[in-house]
Motif scaffolding. Structure first.
Motif, PDB file in Angstrom:
ATOM      1  N   SER A 114       0.863  -1.187   0.000  1.00 41.51           N
ATOM      2  CA  SER A 114       0.000   0.000   0.000  1.00 41.51           C
ATOM      3  C   SER A 114       0.896   1.232   0.000  1.00 41.51           C
ATOM      4  O   SER A 114       2.105   1.139   0.297  1.00 41.51           O
ATOM      5  CB  SER A 114      -0.907   0.024   1.232  1.00 41.51           C
ATOM      6  OG  SER A 114      -0.132   0.266   2.383  1.00 41.51           O
ATOM      7  N   GLY A 115       0.291   2.362  -0.301  1.00 46.71           N
ATOM      8  CA  GLY A 115       1.024   3.621  -0.229  1.00 46.71           C
ATOM      9  C   GLY A 115       1.448   3.906   1.205  1.00 46.71           C
ATOM     10  O   GLY A 115       2.537   4.428   1.454  1.00 46.71           O
ATOM     11  N   TYR A 116       0.588   3.561   2.143  1.00 44.74           N
ATOM     12  CA  TYR A 116       0.910   3.757   3.565  1.00 44.74           C
ATOM     13  C   TYR A 116       2.212   3.016   3.896  1.00 44.74           C
ATOM     14  O   TYR A 116       3.123   3.568   4.504  1.00 44.74           O
ATOM     15  CB  TYR A 116      -0.253   3.231   4.421  1.00 44.74           C
ATOM     16  CG  TYR A 116      -0.086   3.497   5.900  1.00 44.74           C
ATOM     17  CD1 TYR A 116      -0.798   4.504   6.527  1.00 44.74           C
ATOM     18  CD2 TYR A 116       0.789   2.732   6.673  1.00 44.74           C
ATOM     19  CE1 TYR A 116      -0.641   4.762   7.889  1.00 44.74           C
ATOM     20  CE2 TYR A 116       0.959   2.986   8.019  1.00 44.74           C
ATOM     21  CZ  TYR A 116       0.243   3.997   8.627  1.00 44.74           C
ATOM     22  OH  TYR A 116       0.408   4.248   9.959  1.00 44.74           O
ATOM     23  N   LEU A 210       8.710  12.964  -2.307  1.00 48.96           N
ATOM     24  CA  LEU A 210       7.411  13.484  -2.755  1.00 48.96           C
ATOM     25  C   LEU A 210       6.385  12.355  -2.817  1.00 48.96           C
ATOM     26  O   LEU A 210       6.591  11.359  -3.513  1.00 48.96           O
ATOM     27  CB  LEU A 210       7.570  14.121  -4.142  1.00 48.96           C
ATOM     28  CG  LEU A 210       6.333  14.850  -4.674  1.00 48.96           C
ATOM     29  CD1 LEU A 210       6.031  16.096  -3.839  1.00 48.96           C
ATOM     30  CD2 LEU A 210       6.520  15.244  -6.135  1.00 48.96           C
ATOM     31  N   ASP A 211       5.288  12.533  -2.093  1.00 53.35           N
ATOM     32  CA  ASP A 211       4.204  11.543  -2.120  1.00 53.35           C
ATOM     33  C   ASP A 211       3.152  12.018  -3.121  1.00 53.35           C
ATOM     34  O   ASP A 211       2.409  12.955  -2.858  1.00 53.35           O
ATOM     35  CB  ASP A 211       3.624  11.423  -0.704  1.00 53.35           C
ATOM     36  CG  ASP A 211       2.449  10.453  -0.633  1.00 53.35           C
ATOM     37  OD1 ASP A 211       1.932  10.053  -1.701  1.00 53.35           O
ATOM     38  OD2 ASP A 211       2.031  10.105   0.488  1.00 53.35           O
ATOM     39  N   GLU A 212       3.116  11.338  -4.247  1.00 55.39           N
ATOM     40  CA  GLU A 212       2.210  11.731  -5.344  1.00 55.39           C
ATOM     41  C   GLU A 212       0.903  10.928  -5.319  1.00 55.39           C
ATOM     42  O   GLU A 212       0.305  10.693  -6.370  1.00 55.39           O
ATOM     43  CB  GLU A 212       2.917  11.519  -6.688  1.00 55.39           C
ATOM     44  CG  GLU A 212       3.978  12.555  -7.028  1.00 55.39           C
ATOM     45  CD  GLU A 212       3.434  13.724  -7.871  1.00 55.39           C
ATOM     46  OE1 GLU A 212       2.251  14.091  -7.721  1.00 55.39           O
ATOM     47  OE2 GLU A 212       4.204  14.242  -8.686  1.00 55.39           O
ATOM     48  N   ALA A 213       0.453  10.532  -4.131  1.00 59.05           N
ATOM     49  CA  ALA A 213      -0.748   9.691  -4.044  1.00 59.05           C
ATOM     50  C   ALA A 213      -1.920  10.262  -4.844  1.00 59.05           C
ATOM     51  O   ALA A 213      -2.603   9.534  -5.569  1.00 59.05           O
ATOM     52  CB  ALA A 213      -1.152   9.500  -2.580  1.00 59.05           C
ATOM     53  N   HIS A 214      -2.149  11.565  -4.714  1.00 50.54           N
ATOM     54  CA  HIS A 214      -3.284  12.170  -5.423  1.00 50.54           C
ATOM     55  C   HIS A 214      -2.845  12.897  -6.689  1.00 50.54           C
ATOM     56  O   HIS A 214      -3.657  13.591  -7.315  1.00 50.54           O
ATOM     57  CB  HIS A 214      -4.035  13.136  -4.496  1.00 50.54           C
ATOM     58  CG  HIS A 214      -4.574  12.458  -3.283  1.00 50.54           C
ATOM     59  ND1 HIS A 214      -5.825  11.868  -3.241  1.00 50.54           N
ATOM     60  CD2 HIS A 214      -4.011  12.232  -2.064  1.00 50.54           C
ATOM     61  CE1 HIS A 214      -6.009  11.332  -2.054  1.00 50.54           C
ATOM     62  NE2 HIS A 214      -4.929  11.534  -1.325  1.00 50.54           N
ATOM     63  N   GLY A 215      -1.568  12.767  -7.050  1.00 53.56           N
ATOM     64  CA  GLY A 215      -1.067  13.464  -8.247  1.00 53.56           C
ATOM     65  C   GLY A 215      -1.001  12.545  -9.453  1.00 53.56           C
ATOM     66  O   GLY A 215      -1.343  12.933 -10.589  1.00 53.56           O
ATOM     67  N   GLY A 241       4.240   6.681  -4.477  1.00 57.82           N
ATOM     68  CA  GLY A 241       2.893   6.769  -5.035  1.00 57.82           C
ATOM     69  C   GLY A 241       2.035   5.600  -4.600  1.00 57.82           C
ATOM     70  O   GLY A 241       2.494   4.673  -3.913  1.00 57.82           O
ATOM     71  N   THR A 242       0.782   5.670  -4.984  1.00 55.91           N
ATOM     72  CA  THR A 242      -0.133   4.562  -4.712  1.00 55.91           C
ATOM     73  C   THR A 242      -0.735   4.098  -6.027  1.00 55.91           C
ATOM     74  O   THR A 242      -0.872   4.881  -6.974  1.00 55.91           O
ATOM     75  CB  THR A 242      -1.232   4.987  -3.710  1.00 55.91           C
ATOM     76  OG1 THR A 242      -2.160   3.913  -3.569  1.00 55.91           O
ATOM     77  CG2 THR A 242      -2.000   6.209  -4.160  1.00 55.91           C
ATOM     78  N   LEU A 243      -1.099   2.822  -6.061  1.00 54.34           N
ATOM     79  CA  LEU A 243      -1.770   2.272  -7.243  1.00 54.34           C
ATOM     80  C   LEU A 243      -3.275   2.242  -7.009  1.00 54.34           C
ATOM     81  O   LEU A 243      -4.039   1.781  -7.851  1.00 54.34           O
ATOM     82  CB  LEU A 243      -1.267   0.840  -7.496  1.00 54.34           C
ATOM     83  CG  LEU A 243       0.250   0.725  -7.638  1.00 54.34           C
ATOM     84  CD1 LEU A 243       0.693  -0.730  -7.562  1.00 54.34           C
ATOM     85  CD2 LEU A 243       0.706   1.353  -8.951  1.00 54.34           C
ATOM     86  N   SER A 244      -3.690   2.737  -5.838  1.00 53.13           N
ATOM     87  CA  SER A 244      -5.067   2.545  -5.387  1.00 53.13           C
ATOM     88  C   SER A 244      -6.002   3.713  -5.667  1.00 53.13           C
ATOM     89  O   SER A 244      -7.169   3.656  -5.303  1.00 53.13           O
ATOM     90  CB  SER A 244      -5.065   2.292  -3.875  1.00 53.13           C
ATOM     91  OG  SER A 244      -3.995   1.475  -3.506  1.00 53.13           O
ATOM     92  N   LYS A 245      -5.480   4.764  -6.273  1.00 52.51           N
ATOM     93  CA  LYS A 245      -6.343   5.920  -6.538  1.00 52.51           C
ATOM     94  C   LYS A 245      -6.537   6.021  -8.059  1.00 52.51           C
ATOM     95  O   LYS A 245      -7.230   5.181  -8.628  1.00 52.51           O
ATOM     96  CB  LYS A 245      -5.756   7.153  -5.864  1.00 52.51           C
ATOM     97  CG  LYS A 245      -5.580   6.935  -4.335  1.00 52.51           C
ATOM     98  CD  LYS A 245      -5.210   8.183  -3.590  1.00 52.51           C
ATOM     99  CE  LYS A 245      -4.762   7.915  -2.167  1.00 52.51           C
ATOM    100  NZ  LYS A 245      -5.726   7.290  -1.279  1.00 52.51           N
ATOM    101  N   ALA A 246      -5.925   7.007  -8.729  1.00 53.28           N
ATOM    102  CA  ALA A 246      -6.204   7.159 -10.165  1.00 53.28           C
ATOM    103  C   ALA A 246      -5.777   5.937 -10.996  1.00 53.28           C
ATOM    104  O   ALA A 246      -6.356   5.680 -12.055  1.00 53.28           O
ATOM    105  CB  ALA A 246      -5.533   8.417 -10.706  1.00 53.28           C
TER     106      ALA A 246
HETATM  107  N1  PLP Z   1      -0.346   9.250   0.876  1.00 49.43           N
HETATM  108  C1  PLP Z   1      -1.395  10.061   0.735  1.00 49.43           C
HETATM  109  C2  PLP Z   1      -1.154  11.509   0.496  1.00 49.43           C
HETATM  110  C3  PLP Z   1      -2.705   9.535   0.783  1.00 49.43           C
HETATM  111  O1  PLP Z   1      -3.757  10.348   0.663  1.00 49.43           O
HETATM  112  C4  PLP Z   1      -2.864   8.147   0.978  1.00 49.43           C
HETATM  113  C5  PLP Z   1      -4.202   7.513   1.040  1.00 49.43           C
HETATM  114  O2  PLP Z   1      -5.212   8.056   1.293  1.00 49.43           O
HETATM  115  C6  PLP Z   1      -1.739   7.368   1.149  1.00 49.43           C
HETATM  116  C7  PLP Z   1      -0.499   7.930   1.076  1.00 49.43           C
HETATM  117  C8  PLP Z   1      -1.868   5.890   1.408  1.00 49.43           C
HETATM  118  O3  PLP Z   1      -2.052   5.210   0.226  1.00 49.43           O
HETATM  119  P1  PLP Z   1      -2.733   3.752   0.250  1.00 49.43           P
HETATM  120  O4  PLP Z   1      -4.187   3.974   0.315  1.00 49.43           O
HETATM  121  O5  PLP Z   1      -2.267   3.108  -1.007  1.00 49.43           O
HETATM  122  O6  PLP Z   1      -2.217   3.088   1.469  1.00 49.43           O
END
Ligand code: PLP
Length: 392
Positions: A114-116, A210-215, A241-246
């Protein structure tokens, strides 16, 4: 008479703490979704429009992603049953890591579950006792947790206040300094001033994470993120980054130089000690990146919806924060009032839960409205009509 006796549970203190949450309007519960179709789902048997997720391009139910996952399940099964460094690495894991690295123009990438966990593993592996970590006050919980679990000295600067950040950098004596930030702030929906941050990073010889989760998939000409939008992709030391959003699938990743990724493979505990992602999830994510690259129309549709919803919400007089992203926060402040408004929306067929402490500070409760490429103009018009009724 044993059945009459009130038993004292070892967890009475848990019940007491739950009561406190309820009294403070901070108690949370699940809503069960069924029959999900694009931005609609049934909740308690009622068709409801969702304006609260992060599936910005609507890819989580795209036929290409679903087909990719189905095919790979047939061949590889459902789970991996092993950590990546034991027997959990398949051709799909390595294909996805290569795909991410190529997409972002980095030497290598590494998947996390996960991104977390990507944030947690990366910061705790790299940041040492004598290092300085600099974090924006509104950073995502995963970055805050990761920074706190690392052994470095943490300094938090007020949201977006880069002159404050510069003062800390100027006074710092630490050899290694880490500026860590979201590219799009997840609850306020505003962007980091990335050009100015890069300037600071260079002048004070700091690393930038840089955390591009929403980018990812949302910003930049080719959907590569806020770093593409600011044209600074090659200056980001560590891209998370995360694979779980866009992207529409599931999981997290880190991309950077070859030695960085090798280091994380060998030191990031949330990578080493977790079971590898299912290969089907990796295949779906590859299709997600393909669509982000090949179908800019998806992004155009998203941005058309963002502009439409923002302009209509502004007309209603709702307390909408300024910004330009698919995250449109309407901040009421009071937790009870926000819960009541969320409930009224729910009764009218819209799911936009009240976001409260600890996701946002106390007294800053809000409806975090999000929009996606999959919303129809009619969904937006109907939401606006209900919002107008609530405010009239
Ligand atoms: N980073 C940011 C800025 C997020 O908003 C989120 C999720 O909401 C995460 C990381 C965590 O990503 P993931 O849902 O893949 O654990």
């Amino acid at each position: 008479m044993l059945f009459c006796m009130k038993t004292v549970s070892a967890f009475d203190w848990v019940n007491q703490e739950l009561e406190i949450l309820k009294n403070q309007n901070l108690y949370r519960q699940f809503r069960i979704l069924e029959n999900i179709k694009a931005t609609h789902a049934d909740i308690n048997g009622k068709n409801t429009v969702l304006f609260c997720g992060n599936d910005y391009l609507g890819l989580s139910r795209h036929p290409k992603l679903m087909e990719a996952a189905r095919k790979v399940i047939t061949e590889y099964g459902v789970g991996t049953g092993s950590a990546r460094l034991i027997s959990g690495t398949t051709t799909w894991h390595s294909a996805l890591e290569n795909r991410i690295a190529t997409f972002l123009g980095k030497e290598k990438a590494l998947l996390f579950s996960s991104g977390y966990l990507a944030n947690l593993g990366t910061l705790t592996a790299l940041i040492k006792k004598d290092d300085l970590i600099l974090l924006d006050k509104l950073s995502h919980a995963s970055l805050i947790d990761a920074a706190q679990y690392s052994k470095g000295k943490l300094r938090i600067f007020p949201h977006g206040n880069l002159s404050y950040l510069e003062k800390i950098l100027k006074a710092s004596k630490e050899k290694r300094k880490w500026i860590v930030t979201d590219s799009v702030f997840s609850m306020d929906g505003d962007l980091v001033q990335l050009d100015q941050l890069i300037d600071l990073k260079n002048r004070y010889d700091a690393y930038l994470v840089l955390d591009e989760a929403h980018g990812t998939g949302v910003f930049g000409k080719n959907g590569k993120g806020v770093s593409e939008y600011f044209e600074v992709m090659n200056q980001i030391d560590i891209h998370i980054g995360t694979l779980s959003k866009a992207v529409g699938s599931f999981g997290g990743f880190v991309a950077g130089s070859s030695e960085l990724i090798d280091y994380l493979m060998n030191h990031a505990r949330s990578f080493i000690f977790e079971t590898a992602l299912p290969p089907s999830i990796c295949a779906a994510a590859i299709s997600g990146f393909d669509l982000i690259e090949e179908e800019p129309e998806l992004r155009n549709r998203l941005w058309k919806n963002v502009r439409l919803l923002r302009s209509k919400l502004e007309e209603t007089g709702a307390p909408l924060l300024p910004g330009e992203s698919p995250i449109l926060p309407v901040v009421f402040g009071d937790e009870k009032k926000t819960l009541d408004i969320a409930e009224m929306l729910m009764k009218n067929g819209f799911l936009i839960p009240a976001v409260r402490y600890p996701t946002v500070p106390k007294g800053k409760a809000r409806l975090r409205i999000t929009v996606s490429a999959a919303h129809k103009e009619d969904d937006i018009d109907r939401l606006i009509n209900v919002v107008k009724q609530i405010f009239s």
